[in-house]
Scaffold this active site. Structure first.
Site, PDB file in Angstrom:
ATOM      1  CE  LYS A 175      -4.566  -1.264   1.204  1.00  0.00           C
ATOM      2  NZ  LYS A 175      -4.379  -2.884   1.649  1.00  0.00           N
ATOM      3  CB  SER A 232      -0.599  -8.181  -0.734  1.00  0.00           C
ATOM      4  OG  SER A 232      -1.194  -9.347   0.252  1.00  0.00           O
TER       5      SER A 232
HETATM    6  C1  LIG Z   1      -5.255  -3.699   1.369  1.00  0.00           C
HETATM    7  C2  LIG Z   1      -4.611  -5.050   1.241  1.00  0.00           C
HETATM    8  C3  LIG Z   1      -5.116  -5.946   0.160  1.00  0.00           C
HETATM    9  C4  LIG Z   1      -6.038  -5.714  -0.703  1.00  0.00           C
HETATM   10  O1  LIG Z   1      -5.947  -4.502  -1.490  1.00  0.00           O
HETATM   11  P1  LIG Z   1      -7.545  -3.829  -1.889  1.00  0.00           P
HETATM   12  O2  LIG Z   1      -6.772  -2.472  -2.732  1.00  0.00           O
HETATM   13  O3  LIG Z   1      -8.374  -3.164  -0.880  1.00  0.00           O
HETATM   14  O4  LIG Z   1      -8.073  -4.765  -2.805  1.00  0.00           O
HETATM   15  C5  LIG Z   1      -4.419  -7.210  -0.005  1.00  0.00           C
HETATM   16  N1  LIG Z   1      -3.494  -7.519   0.877  1.00  0.00           N
HETATM   17  C6  LIG Z   1      -2.948  -6.641   1.670  1.00  0.00           C
HETATM   18  C7  LIG Z   1      -1.821  -7.063   2.575  1.00  0.00           C
HETATM   19  C8  LIG Z   1      -3.569  -5.572   2.229  1.00  0.00           C
HETATM   20  O5  LIG Z   1      -3.285  -4.465   2.863  1.00  0.00           O
END
Ligand SMILES: *Cc1c(COP(=O)(O)O)cnc(C)c1O
Length: 332
Positions: free
Chosen positions: A57, A314
């Protein structure tokens, strides 16, 4: 020429890449020998866990704040930036704001685990705990914007934020030019929308596979209904995938619908097994949201034989007690 998808064009993706260079890491894409052997495929892991905030993010938040400074000047942001977040986005805004010299206030729902709150405070941002879910925390954000002149940095529903997350798609195309399929955790849709916009502009044949929670998945219901649907937020091992998509979703619902080829839901047990697998075989500690791609392959017995597949790891924002819960649920 390719038309921009809901404000996310190849041009805006490359501009995002330029803005975040030096602020967010260009993360490695590494082959997993264990998973490749297990599925008779080429399984590649995109290590967003290596970002300084522990999650992708940072890309979106940095791109948006830097773009606003570029367009309107630093003075336009002197009241500061604000957002509501299940944790990783708050940390990203705090980090990006501090690095770009802008004050930040982060509003968090009371469901957000304590480790994520502390992680935001140490970055120098002010944290406010409000409401039972992300939508309620947003009411305080709206007040800060209306009454105190702060600037909202949304967690997903903005073309600049999605373009920032989409820089992952550009990197995937460079590091794995013949990628067959990418699994992306899907909540608000900034991550999947951005990655999808990049990949569909460059190599449309690459399949974009979204993975949502079985319970409390607002995007799943919204895609079915064709409009934003509100759901009750449910506690999950993948807490970063909780939360609504916003009643007035302008960008990511349409973007996700356009770029996503297939969509699966995963159970808590499947997420738990995937988290333990990734620690055991990859020696990587990931949060539940980062494990949903693997969970989907296993739970839905997806045939990936012979394919080149990327899993977006992520983030790593997992509390020890949450990991203990995953181990207990998986029974290992
Ligand atoms: C926010 C997030 C997501 C999902 O992202 P979106 O843009 O809300 O669909 C997936 N994995 C992690 C670790 C996140 O922080």
């Amino acid at each position: 020429m390719t038309l921009p998808r809901h404000g996310v064009s190849l041009c805006s993706l490359y501009q995002a890449r330029q803005r975040i260079a030096g602020q967010a890491v260009r993360t490695p894409l590494v082959r997993s020998p264990a998973l490749s052997a297990r599925f008779d495929a080429e399984i590649l892991l995109k290590l967003e866990t290596l970002q300084p905030t522990g999650a992708f993010k940072l890309r979106g938040a940095t791109n948006m704040i830097a773009a606003l400074i570029e367009r309107h000047g630093r003075d336009a942001l002197r009241a500061g930036v604000t957002t509501a977040s299940t944790g990783n986005h708050g940390r990203a805004v705090a980090h990006a704001a501090a690095h770009l010299g802008v004050p930040a206030v982060i509003c968090l729902s009371r469901l957000v685990p304590a480790n994520k709150v502390v992680a935001i405070e140490v970055l120098g941002a002010e944290v406010r705990r409000v409401g039972r879910n992300q939508d309620e925390a947003f009411i305080e954000v709206a007040r800060l914007v209306d009454e105190e002149g702060m600037t909202l940095i949304p967690p997903f529903d903005d073309a600049l934020v999605a373009a920032g997350q989409g820089t992952i798609g550009l990197e995937l195309m460079e590091d794995a030019p013949e990628l067959d399929r990418v699994f992306v955790g899907l909540s608000g849709g900034g991550l999947l929308g951005g990655i999808g916009a990049a990949i569909k502009a460059i190599r449309p044949a690459t399949r974009i596979t979204g993975v949502s929670l079985s319970d409390g998945a607002a995007m799943w219901k919204s895609l079915q209904a064709g409009r934003p649907v509100e759901v009750e937020e449910v506690a999950s091992l993948a807490d970063s995938l909780g939360g609504g998509i916003g009643r007035d979703n302008r960008c990511t619902l349409a973007l996700a619908r356009e770029v996503m080829d297939e969509h699966f839901q995963v159970s808590e047990v499947a997420i738990a097994h995937a988290m333990v697998d990734i620690l055991e075989h990859e020696k990587l500690l990931v949060e539940g949201a980062a494990a949903v791609g693997l969970a989907a392959i296993v739970e839905h017995k997806l045939d990936v034989r012979g394919q080149k597949v990327a899993l977006i790891l992520s983030g790593n924002g997992v509390a020890l007690e949450t990991f203990d819960r995953a181990r207990a649920l998986a029974g290992r």
